[in-house]
Design a protein around this motif. Structure first.
Motif, mmCIF file in Angstrom:
data_model
loop_
_atom_site.group_PDB
_atom_site.id
_atom_site.type_symbol
_atom_site.label_atom_id
_atom_site.label_comp_id
_atom_site.label_asym_id
_atom_site.label_seq_id
_atom_site.Cartn_x
_atom_site.Cartn_y
_atom_site.Cartn_z
ATOM 1 N N TRP A 124 0.832 -1.202 0.000
ATOM 2 C CA TRP A 124 0.000 0.000 0.000
ATOM 3 C C TRP A 124 0.874 1.262 0.000
ATOM 4 C CZ3 TRP A 124 -4.245 2.330 -1.152
ATOM 5 C CH2 TRP A 124 -4.605 3.534 -0.540
ATOM 6 N N MET A 125 0.743 2.079 -1.037
ATOM 7 C CA MET A 125 1.477 3.337 -1.205
ATOM 8 C C MET A 125 2.994 3.137 -1.068
ATOM 9 S SD MET A 125 -0.812 5.574 -1.968
ATOM 10 C CE MET A 125 0.026 7.151 -1.750
ATOM 11 N N ALA A 126 3.478 1.983 -1.514
ATOM 12 C CA ALA A 126 4.908 1.668 -1.388
ATOM 13 C C ALA A 126 5.714 2.163 -2.576
ATOM 14 C CB ALA A 126 5.083 0.157 -1.230
ATOM 15 N N MET A 127 5.067 2.755 -3.554
ATOM 16 C CA MET A 127 5.758 3.187 -4.776
ATOM 17 C C MET A 127 6.785 4.275 -4.489
ATOM 18 S SD MET A 127 2.423 5.085 -6.242
ATOM 19 C CE MET A 127 1.647 6.411 -5.315
ATOM 20 N N ASP A 128 7.906 4.192 -5.173
ATOM 21 C CA ASP A 128 8.983 5.177 -5.059
ATOM 22 C C ASP A 128 8.981 6.052 -6.313
ATOM 23 O OD1 ASP A 128 11.252 6.640 -4.597
ATOM 24 O OD2 ASP A 128 12.645 4.979 -4.959
ATOM 25 N N VAL A 129 8.231 7.154 -6.252
ATOM 26 C CA VAL A 129 8.113 8.037 -7.414
ATOM 27 C C VAL A 129 9.416 8.781 -7.670
ATOM 28 C CG1 VAL A 129 6.864 10.008 -8.381
ATOM 29 C CG2 VAL A 129 5.633 8.273 -7.051
ATOM 30 N N ALA A 130 10.112 9.187 -6.607
ATOM 31 C CA ALA A 130 11.359 9.942 -6.768
ATOM 32 C C ALA A 130 12.404 9.132 -7.526
ATOM 33 C CB ALA A 130 11.893 10.352 -5.402
ATOM 34 N N GLY A 131 12.418 7.816 -7.328
ATOM 35 C CA GLY A 131 13.400 6.971 -7.993
ATOM 36 C C GLY A 131 13.207 6.868 -9.489
ATOM 37 N N VAL A 132 12.030 7.303 -9.982
ATOM 38 C CA VAL A 132 11.738 7.224 -11.421
ATOM 39 C C VAL A 132 12.433 8.341 -12.189
ATOM 40 C CG1 VAL A 132 9.880 7.171 -13.135
ATOM 41 C CG2 VAL A 132 9.525 6.164 -10.882
ATOM 42 N N PHE A 133 12.764 9.441 -11.491
ATOM 43 C CA PHE A 133 13.362 10.581 -12.180
ATOM 44 C C PHE A 133 14.841 10.311 -12.433
ATOM 45 C CE2 PHE A 133 9.542 12.234 -10.233
ATOM 46 C CZ PHE A 133 9.005 12.969 -11.272
ATOM 47 N N ASN A 134 15.034 9.397 -13.365
ATOM 48 C CA ASN A 134 16.353 8.927 -13.768
ATOM 49 C C ASN A 134 16.291 8.724 -15.276
ATOM 50 O OD1 ASN A 134 18.481 7.048 -14.472
ATOM 51 N ND2 ASN A 134 18.745 6.658 -12.275
ATOM 52 N N ILE A 135 17.312 9.144 -15.983
ATOM 53 C CA ILE A 135 17.291 9.077 -17.451
ATOM 54 C C ILE A 135 17.044 7.655 -17.945
ATOM 55 C CG2 ILE A 135 18.654 9.406 -19.543
ATOM 56 C CD1 ILE A 135 20.080 11.698 -18.211
ATOM 57 N N SER A 136 17.611 6.687 -17.251
ATOM 58 C CA SER A 136 17.456 5.309 -17.699
ATOM 59 C C SER A 136 16.032 4.797 -17.533
ATOM 60 C CB SER A 136 18.409 4.390 -16.922
ATOM 61 O OG SER A 136 18.101 4.404 -15.537
ATOM 62 N N MET A 137 15.219 5.504 -16.754
ATOM 63 C CA MET A 137 13.832 5.064 -16.536
ATOM 64 C C MET A 137 12.878 5.628 -17.589
ATOM 65 S SD MET A 137 13.502 2.953 -14.044
ATOM 66 C CE MET A 137 11.786 3.039 -13.539
ATOM 67 N N ILE A 138 13.368 6.517 -18.454
ATOM 68 C CA ILE A 138 12.497 7.103 -19.472
ATOM 69 C C ILE A 138 11.901 6.020 -20.369
ATOM 70 C CG2 ILE A 138 12.416 8.566 -21.532
ATOM 71 C CD1 ILE A 138 14.449 10.388 -20.241
ATOM 72 N N SER A 139 12.763 5.110 -20.830
ATOM 73 C CA SER A 139 12.277 4.062 -21.726
ATOM 74 C C SER A 139 11.300 3.134 -21.013
ATOM 75 C CB SER A 139 13.451 3.250 -22.283
ATOM 76 O OG SER A 139 14.167 2.617 -21.232
ATOM 77 N N VAL A 140 11.487 2.942 -19.707
ATOM 78 C CA VAL A 140 10.580 2.088 -18.935
ATOM 79 C C VAL A 140 9.196 2.722 -18.855
ATOM 80 C CG1 VAL A 140 10.114 1.121 -16.644
ATOM 81 C CG2 VAL A 140 12.426 1.042 -17.579
ATOM 82 N N VAL A 141 9.167 4.014 -18.513
ATOM 83 C CA VAL A 141 7.891 4.725 -18.415
ATOM 84 C C VAL A 141 7.195 4.752 -19.774
ATOM 85 C CG1 VAL A 141 6.802 6.960 -17.960
ATOM 86 C CG2 VAL A 141 8.620 6.128 -16.464
ATOM 87 N N LEU A 142 7.960 5.013 -20.837
ATOM 88 C CA LEU A 142 7.381 5.047 -22.175
ATOM 89 C C LEU A 142 6.868 3.670 -22.593
ATOM 90 C CD1 LEU A 142 9.872 7.384 -24.112
ATOM 91 C CD2 LEU A 142 7.562 7.925 -23.301
ATOM 92 N N ALA A 143 7.584 2.620 -22.207
ATOM 93 C CA ALA A 143 7.134 1.268 -22.542
ATOM 94 C C ALA A 143 5.807 0.959 -21.858
ATOM 95 C CB ALA A 143 8.191 0.245 -22.130
ATOM 96 N N PHE A 144 5.719 1.256 -20.557
ATOM 97 C CA PHE A 144 4.454 1.076 -19.847
ATOM 98 C C PHE A 144 3.344 1.879 -20.522
ATOM 99 C CE2 PHE A 144 6.744 -0.122 -15.727
ATOM 100 C CZ PHE A 144 6.248 -1.412 -15.721
ATOM 101 N N LEU A 145 3.653 3.133 -20.863
ATOM 102 C CA LEU A 145 2.655 4.033 -21.430
ATOM 103 C C LEU A 145 2.169 3.562 -22.797
ATOM 104 C CD1 LEU A 145 1.063 6.709 -21.418
ATOM 105 C CD2 LEU A 145 3.106 7.812 -22.379
#
Length: 449
Positions: free
Chosen positions: A247-268
């Motif tokens: 519950w609410m365990a997500m780490d949003v701050a950890g996503v602000f990393n250049i290498s995570m751009i492709s991950v977010v775009l893939a999910f999207l």
């Protein structure tokens, strides 16, 4: 007097009490349906997609998430998505954590890229917020139209191949090999053999259109494992496990990393195109297309779907998406949101069957993964195979997802291939601005990361 009294008409108040508020909310008569039909349709949809209750927690557990919490999160996220779709959009569509996206979450983002599952949930949350933003704006239509059709189908097929490889690996049907990377496992072992039987059983039952083919096969193989002493009875019902670990365990701050751009775009991208295709297909079957070709409440349905992913990340699951299995409920007569609400209520009830879910072995769910993977490959039939600048990027996209063990890398390589081929064959006018931008981002990712 008694005869007159008996001849007097009786006042039947039961229909308004029983159907009045449902009629106002779901407009049943307008859609030519009844409460009974909608309830049966909801039960039909639930049974066809109930396998996610067993499959998703097993996949999430591989990412390090508590199995009990993942089970409850799956049920809650699916229930919230279904209720939102039914009450807000009035569509007969069931929602749950997406197959393929959950494998990408566990085996690529967490397993291969090395991020913890909290950061992966943060990426799911961000992609859900972006999906909501796109849905509430005109950018969604622009983006949907700017991505080539061939790449849209290839993404779905590639996720299917990736999911199939996960299923084969989980079952032990394919294993690693120092000489050839992978090879056939031992089919004399009970696990791989039962997984293969589960897959074949699902395929045969589905061909004969047996109601709940996937669920029946999973349960049958589990019982076979029990008979062989591989599965141990843990009970049937209990109070739901705690949701606290996710519950609410997500780490949003950890996503602000250049290498995570492709991950977010893939999910999207995968989520957005999968949802659009599913909703439009179900709309055709449910008669939700107006005479002028417009789909009734499509915008609301997309908003409900995107919001469900945001809520899903909060409780601890991969992107929640509309399920193509909803077509089974539509075939049973479902036409309104009451069908989706029924599915949601059944997911809530399913939370009390955690011991049963914990008994389902990995080889049983692996058979379901392999079968769903085969279905997802069907989109490749719509690709223009005579046009090399369309077919080659599509093949690269689909093939590289399982070979790199990454949905994100497969999408990136496919997009780069498409732009290069179109630009070098005099067809640069077919490259949209968004494709140029995405290509530049993906190239920078491979060069600098």
């Amino acid at each position: 007097m008694e005869s007159r009294k008996s001849e007097a008409p009786s006042l039947d108040l039961s229909p308004p009490l029983r159907k009045g508020w449902l009629e106002r909310i779901f407009k049943l008569s307008l859609h030519g349906t009844t409460v009974k039909t909608e309830l049966i349709a909801g039960l039909t949809t639930f049974i066809t997609m109930a396998y996610i209750i067993f499959v998703n927690p097993n996949i999430m557990a591989d990412a390090g998430i508590d199995h009990g919490a993942a089970f409850v999160a799956t049920c809650i996220a699916a229930a919230l998505g279904c209720l939102l779709m039914g009450l807000y959009a009035n569509w007969p569509v069931g929602l749950a954590p997406g197959m393929g996206l959950n494998a990408f979450f566990t085996y690529t983002v967490v397993g291969t890229m090395g991020y913890n599952w909290e950061t992966a949930l943060g990426a799911v949350f961000i992609s859900g917020v972006l999906f909501m933003f796109l849905t509430f704006s005109r950018i969604r239509e622009w983006l949907l139209n700017s991505i080539p059709v061939s790449l849209r189908y290839a993404m779905g097929a590639g996720v299917g191949l990736f999911l199939g490889l996960i299923g084969l690996k989980t079952a032990g049907i394919v294993v690693d090999s120092p000489a050839t990377l992978i090879k056939l496992g031992s089919l004399r072992e009970p696990g791989p053999l039962l997984a293969a039987i589960c897959f074949l059983m699902i395929a045969v039952l589905s061909y004969h259109r047996v109601f709940g083919a996937i669920l029946i096969s999973i349960i049958a193989v589990t019982l076979a494992g029990w008979g062989l002493g591989l599965v141990h009875y843990q009970g049937l019902m209990s109070a739901p496990p705690s949701l606290a670990p996710t519950w609410m365990a997500m780490d949003v701050a950890g996503v602000f990393n250049i290498s995570m751009i492709s991950v977010v775009l893939a999910f999207l991208f995968v989520h957005m195109f999968d949802t659009a295709g599913t909703l439009m297909g179900v709309a055709q079957r449910a008669g939700l297309v107006n005479a002028d070709g417009k789909i009734e409440n499509l915008s609301r349905a997309l908003k409900a779907d995107s919001a469900s992913s945001v809520f899903g990340a909060m409780v601890g699951v991969p992107p929640v998406t509309s399920y193509v299995e909803s077509a089974a409920g539509v075939a049973a007569g479902g036409r309104t949101g009451l069908t989706a609400v029924t599915v949601g209520v059944l997911f809530i009830a399913a939370m009390f069957f955690a011991p049963l879910a914990g008994m389902i072995p990995a080889y049983a769910t692996a058979g379901a993964l392999i079968y769903v993977a085969m279905l997802m490959m069907g989109g490749m039939a719509h690709i223009e195979w005579d046009e090399a600048t369309d077919s080659i990027p599509a093949i690269v996209t689909a093939i590289m997802m399982p070979l790199t063990f990454s949905v994100a890398d497969g999408i990136a390589l496919g997009f780069i291939t498409y732009v290069v081929l179109k630009a070098c064959t005099g067809k640069h006018k077919e490259i949209s601005i968004s494709l140029w931008v995405l290509c530049a981002i993906f190239i920078a990712k491979f060069v600098f990361l």
